[in-house]
Write a protein that holds these residues in place. Structure first.
Motif, PDB file in Angstrom:
ATOM      1  N   LEU A 146     -10.241 -10.223  -2.240  1.00 18.52           N
ATOM      2  CA  LEU A 146      -9.614  -9.584  -3.675  1.00 18.52           C
ATOM      3  C   LEU A 146      -8.203  -8.973  -3.103  1.00 18.52           C
ATOM      4  O   LEU A 146      -8.419  -8.293  -1.909  1.00 18.52           O
ATOM      5  N   LEU A 147      -7.043  -9.098  -3.989  1.00 24.08           N
ATOM      6  CA  LEU A 147      -5.977  -8.367  -3.651  1.00 24.08           C
ATOM      7  C   LEU A 147      -6.215  -7.181  -4.827  1.00 24.08           C
ATOM      8  O   LEU A 147      -5.426  -6.879  -5.593  1.00 24.08           O
ATOM      9  N   ASP A 148      -7.044  -5.982  -4.476  1.00 24.09           N
ATOM     10  CA  ASP A 148      -7.604  -5.017  -5.426  1.00 24.09           C
ATOM     11  C   ASP A 148      -8.136  -3.915  -4.566  1.00 24.09           C
ATOM     12  O   ASP A 148      -9.167  -4.258  -3.941  1.00 24.09           O
ATOM     13  N   ASN A 149      -7.747  -2.789  -5.063  1.00 28.61           N
ATOM     14  CA  ASN A 149      -8.289  -1.598  -4.321  1.00 28.61           C
ATOM     15  C   ASN A 149      -9.787  -1.143  -5.053  1.00 28.61           C
ATOM     16  O   ASN A 149      -9.742  -0.299  -5.558  1.00 28.61           O
ATOM     17  N   THR A 150     -10.848  -1.957  -4.637  1.00 29.22           N
ATOM     18  CA  THR A 150     -12.111  -1.653  -5.139  1.00 29.22           C
ATOM     19  C   THR A 150     -13.202  -1.558  -4.145  1.00 29.22           C
ATOM     20  O   THR A 150     -13.020  -2.226  -2.991  1.00 29.22           O
ATOM     21  N   SER A 158     -11.797  -7.592   0.784  1.00 30.19           N
ATOM     22  CA  SER A 158     -10.600  -7.153  -0.281  1.00 30.19           C
ATOM     23  C   SER A 158      -9.556  -6.536   0.685  1.00 30.19           C
ATOM     24  O   SER A 158      -9.578  -5.989   1.751  1.00 30.19           O
ATOM     25  N   VAL A 159      -8.355  -6.488   0.019  1.00 33.88           N
ATOM     26  CA  VAL A 159      -7.241  -6.047   0.721  1.00 33.88           C
ATOM     27  C   VAL A 159      -6.254  -5.136  -0.464  1.00 33.88           C
ATOM     28  O   VAL A 159      -6.162  -5.576  -1.363  1.00 33.88           O
ATOM     29  N   ALA A 160      -6.281  -3.959   0.082  1.00 33.65           N
ATOM     30  CA  ALA A 160      -5.263  -3.341  -0.866  1.00 33.65           C
ATOM     31  C   ALA A 160      -4.587  -2.085  -0.069  1.00 33.65           C
ATOM     32  O   ALA A 160      -4.681  -1.990   0.877  1.00 33.65           O
ATOM     33  N   VAL A 161      -3.667  -1.395  -1.025  1.00 32.38           N
ATOM     34  CA  VAL A 161      -2.731  -0.106  -0.527  1.00 32.38           C
ATOM     35  C   VAL A 161      -3.813   0.858  -1.289  1.00 32.38           C
ATOM     36  O   VAL A 161      -4.297   0.934  -2.515  1.00 32.38           O
ATOM     37  N   ASP A 162      -3.866   2.230  -0.444  1.00 28.76           N
ATOM     38  CA  ASP A 162      -4.563   3.336  -1.131  1.00 28.76           C
ATOM     39  C   ASP A 162      -3.572   3.691  -2.265  1.00 28.76           C
ATOM     40  O   ASP A 162      -2.448   4.927  -2.059  1.00 28.76           O
ATOM     41  N   ASP A 163      -3.591   3.473  -3.390  1.00 25.82           N
ATOM     42  CA  ASP A 163      -2.424   3.645  -4.530  1.00 25.82           C
ATOM     43  C   ASP A 163      -2.929   5.204  -5.271  1.00 25.82           C
ATOM     44  O   ASP A 163      -1.825   5.787  -5.540  1.00 25.82           O
ATOM     45  N   VAL A 164      -4.129   5.715  -4.877  1.00 27.59           N
ATOM     46  CA  VAL A 164      -4.055   7.015  -5.260  1.00 27.59           C
ATOM     47  C   VAL A 164      -3.429   8.003  -4.310  1.00 27.59           C
ATOM     48  O   VAL A 164      -2.666   8.917  -4.774  1.00 27.59           O
ATOM     49  N   ALA A 165      -3.375   7.750  -3.126  1.00 26.58           N
ATOM     50  CA  ALA A 165      -2.616   8.439  -2.117  1.00 26.58           C
ATOM     51  C   ALA A 165      -1.102   8.366  -2.187  1.00 26.58           C
ATOM     52  O   ALA A 165      -0.221   9.258  -2.478  1.00 26.58           O
ATOM     53  N   GLY A 166      -0.571   7.039  -2.567  1.00 30.47           N
ATOM     54  CA  GLY A 166       0.740   6.483  -2.816  1.00 30.47           C
ATOM     55  C   GLY A 166       1.378   7.519  -4.111  1.00 30.47           C
ATOM     56  O   GLY A 166       2.502   8.089  -4.090  1.00 30.47           O
ATOM     57  N   ALA A 167       0.548   7.377  -5.190  1.00 33.19           N
ATOM     58  CA  ALA A 167       0.996   8.039  -6.308  1.00 33.19           C
ATOM     59  C   ALA A 167       0.815   9.765  -6.309  1.00 33.19           C
ATOM     60  O   ALA A 167       2.041  10.212  -6.647  1.00 33.19           O
ATOM     61  N   ASP A 168       0.176   9.849  -5.344  1.00 31.82           N
ATOM     62  CA  ASP A 168       0.025  11.509  -5.151  1.00 31.82           C
ATOM     63  C   ASP A 168       1.176  12.241  -4.426  1.00 31.82           C
ATOM     64  O   ASP A 168       1.788  13.069  -4.625  1.00 31.82           O
ATOM     65  N   ALA A 169       1.689  11.096  -3.266  1.00 28.83           N
ATOM     66  CA  ALA A 169       2.808  11.466  -2.573  1.00 28.83           C
ATOM     67  C   ALA A 169       4.261  11.343  -3.546  1.00 28.83           C
ATOM     68  O   ALA A 169       4.997  12.192  -3.453  1.00 28.83           O
ATOM     69  N   ALA A 170       4.255  10.501  -4.455  1.00 33.60           N
ATOM     70  CA  ALA A 170       5.232  10.479  -5.339  1.00 33.60           C
ATOM     71  C   ALA A 170       5.516  11.560  -6.222  1.00 33.60           C
ATOM     72  O   ALA A 170       6.743  12.162  -6.415  1.00 33.60           O
ATOM     73  N   VAL A 294       4.568  -0.078   0.505  1.00 39.49           N
ATOM     74  CA  VAL A 294       3.268  -0.567   0.506  1.00 39.49           C
ATOM     75  C   VAL A 294       3.184  -1.900   1.292  1.00 39.49           C
ATOM     76  O   VAL A 294       1.926  -2.359   1.678  1.00 39.49           O
ATOM     77  N   GLY A 295       4.260  -2.303   1.803  1.00 35.25           N
ATOM     78  CA  GLY A 295       4.269  -3.717   2.757  1.00 35.25           C
ATOM     79  C   GLY A 295       3.444  -4.763   2.186  1.00 35.25           C
ATOM     80  O   GLY A 295       2.509  -5.099   2.646  1.00 35.25           O
ATOM     81  N   GLY A 296       3.959  -5.513   1.190  1.00 41.25           N
ATOM     82  CA  GLY A 296       3.104  -6.708   0.548  1.00 41.25           C
ATOM     83  C   GLY A 296       3.324  -7.881   1.491  1.00 41.25           C
ATOM     84  O   GLY A 296       2.101  -8.425   1.344  1.00 41.25           O
ATOM     85  N   VAL A 321      -7.701  -1.173   3.618  1.00 37.99           N
ATOM     86  CA  VAL A 321      -6.966  -0.423   2.721  1.00 37.99           C
ATOM     87  C   VAL A 321      -5.661   0.326   3.534  1.00 37.99           C
ATOM     88  O   VAL A 321      -5.829   0.997   4.619  1.00 37.99           O
ATOM     89  N   PHE A 322      -4.705  -0.218   3.258  1.00 37.28           N
ATOM     90  CA  PHE A 322      -3.504   0.124   4.238  1.00 37.28           C
ATOM     91  C   PHE A 322      -2.813   1.295   3.490  1.00 37.28           C
ATOM     92  O   PHE A 322      -2.618   1.594   2.342  1.00 37.28           O
ATOM     93  N   PRO A 323      -2.184   2.231   4.275  1.00 39.31           N
ATOM     94  CA  PRO A 323      -1.777   3.658   3.932  1.00 39.31           C
ATOM     95  C   PRO A 323      -0.084   3.425   3.566  1.00 39.31           C
ATOM     96  O   PRO A 323       0.646   2.712   3.983  1.00 39.31           O
ATOM     97  N   PRO A 324       0.175   4.028   2.216  1.00 42.92           N
ATOM     98  CA  PRO A 324       1.434   3.817   1.808  1.00 42.92           C
ATOM     99  C   PRO A 324       2.137   4.880   2.201  1.00 42.92           C
ATOM    100  O   PRO A 324       1.650   5.963   3.086  1.00 42.92           O
ATOM    101  N   ARG A 325       3.632   4.763   2.329  1.00 41.99           N
ATOM    102  CA  ARG A 325       4.543   6.136   2.553  1.00 41.99           C
ATOM    103  C   ARG A 325       5.640   6.085   1.649  1.00 41.99           C
ATOM    104  O   ARG A 325       6.110   5.064   1.247  1.00 41.99           O
ATOM    105  N   LEU A 326       5.930   7.508   1.532  1.00 41.34           N
ATOM    106  CA  LEU A 326       7.207   7.416   0.436  1.00 41.34           C
ATOM    107  C   LEU A 326       8.460   7.404   1.191  1.00 41.34           C
ATOM    108  O   LEU A 326       8.718   7.824   2.288  1.00 41.34           O
TER     109      LEU A 326
END
Length: 332
Positions: A146-150, A158-170, A294-296, A321-326
């Motif tokens: 899965l390409l889905d953060n569950t 599954s493989v995903a980015v921590d979208d909650v953390a990424g949005a928080d940073a934004a 997020v490094g696709g 789960v990959f960490p995002p960065r702003l």
């Protein structure tokens, strides 16, 4: 004219027919020297695998892997596809690219086709993830990553980015710039990307002592530039216009930016904009776009590695789960 068969290839290469089958279907299981002999015999004899016969015997056709993505035009998903394809190519496994448009029925047709073709597996951005959906895939014998953060389905990789953390940073970034009225523009809310990025946005507001419902949420029907333009038009018609906008992907952000320019607004003086994904065109926009990276490519490569690993002894399902960065640029 005599038809060249797998037995002829095996005799010329000095190996068993099972080894030839492994070279065709699971090349990673064969020693490099042996694989080279078999491949040379195939080239010399002009052997063409009989896909129908392979399916009837239950083997995994040519090791094909399906990339089942919700919008292949999306540059971020294109990066995922390229990362996966590059790694699978080195493993000798062809790729079938499938575009679902977030339509469950279209996704279902592609997954059924992959199962019928005895594909080696599929990398999927699911339209509507559920246990029943996963059970259906397993019933067909189709392996997926899965390409889905569950974290609700440990029985599948599954493989995903921590979208909650990424949005928080934004949103934290916009708050730090002094923006009191912030809007969140996203695609369909039934998609996990939208829900997680909304949750991260609200978390940032709450930590700053602002009520979570202070966020002006604008939902669109797709993660596209056109939908971003339409969202921008909606934002400019409200009585208390937002001074900062966080968009759930860069295409939406670029559309909002285009609308702002048409309205003769200055970015970021009149309207600050932050995107998500950090696609290649974010840095070259009219005003370079601040975005969450997020490094696709890395995401797609990791997903393909997990799928290949399922054939190896001792495989355990993992959630990466990959960490995002702003990435701060001029738009904010």
């Amino acid at each position: 004219m005599n038809t060249v068969g797998i037995k002829d290839v095996a005799l010329r290469a000095g190996v068993s027919m099972a080894t030839v089958s492994n070279v065709l279907n699971r090349p990673d299981k064969v020693a490099p020297g042996t694989r080279e002999r078999v491949e040379e015999a195939i080239d010399v004899l002009g052997y063409v695998p009989n896909m129908v016969a392979q399916q009837l015997t239950g083997s995994r056709s040519s090791g094909m892997v399906g990339l089942v993505l919700f919008d292949v035009r999306n540059p971020f998903l294109s990066d995922i596809a390229r990362g996966a394809e590059d790694l699978l190519h080195t493993a000798g496994q062809p790729v079938m690219l499938c575009n679902t448009d977030v339509l469950p029925e279209k996704e279902e047709r592609y997954l059924k086709l992959l199962a019928q073709q005895n594909a080696a597996g599929a990398l999927v951005t699911p339209a509507d993830l559920s246990k029943g959906w996963l059970d259906g895939l397993r019933a067909r014998g189709l392996r997926v990553v899965l390409l889905d953060n569950t974290d609700a389905h440990p029985e599948v990789c599954s493989v995903a980015v921590d979208d909650v953390a990424g949005a928080d940073a934004a949103v934290t970034h916009l708050l730090a710039r002094g923006h009191q009225r912030i809007a969140f523009v996203t695609g369909p809310m039934h998609m996990r990307q939208s829900r997680d990025r909304l949750a991260g946005s609200r978390r940032a507001l709450e930590r700053a002592g602002r009520p979570a419902d202070a966020l002006n949420v604008v939902e669109t029907s797709a993660f596209t530039v056109d939908q971003g333009r339409r969202a921008g038009e909606r934002l400019l018609t409200v009585s208390e216009r937002a001074s900062g906008v966080f968009c759930a992907n860069d295409l939406l952000a670029l559309g909002v930016m285009q609308t702002a320019f048409r309205a003769e607004l200055r970015v970021p003086d009149d309207l600050a904009i932050v995107g998500y994904d950090d696609i290649h065109s974010a840095a070259t926009a009219g005003v370079p776009l601040t975005s969450v990276h997020v490094g696709g490519y890395e995401l797609g490569k990791a997903a393909a590695e997990l799928l290949l690993d399922e054939d190896r002894p001792g495989h355990t399902h993992r959630r990466l789960v990959f960490p995002p960065r702003l990435i701060e640029r001029r738009s904010s």
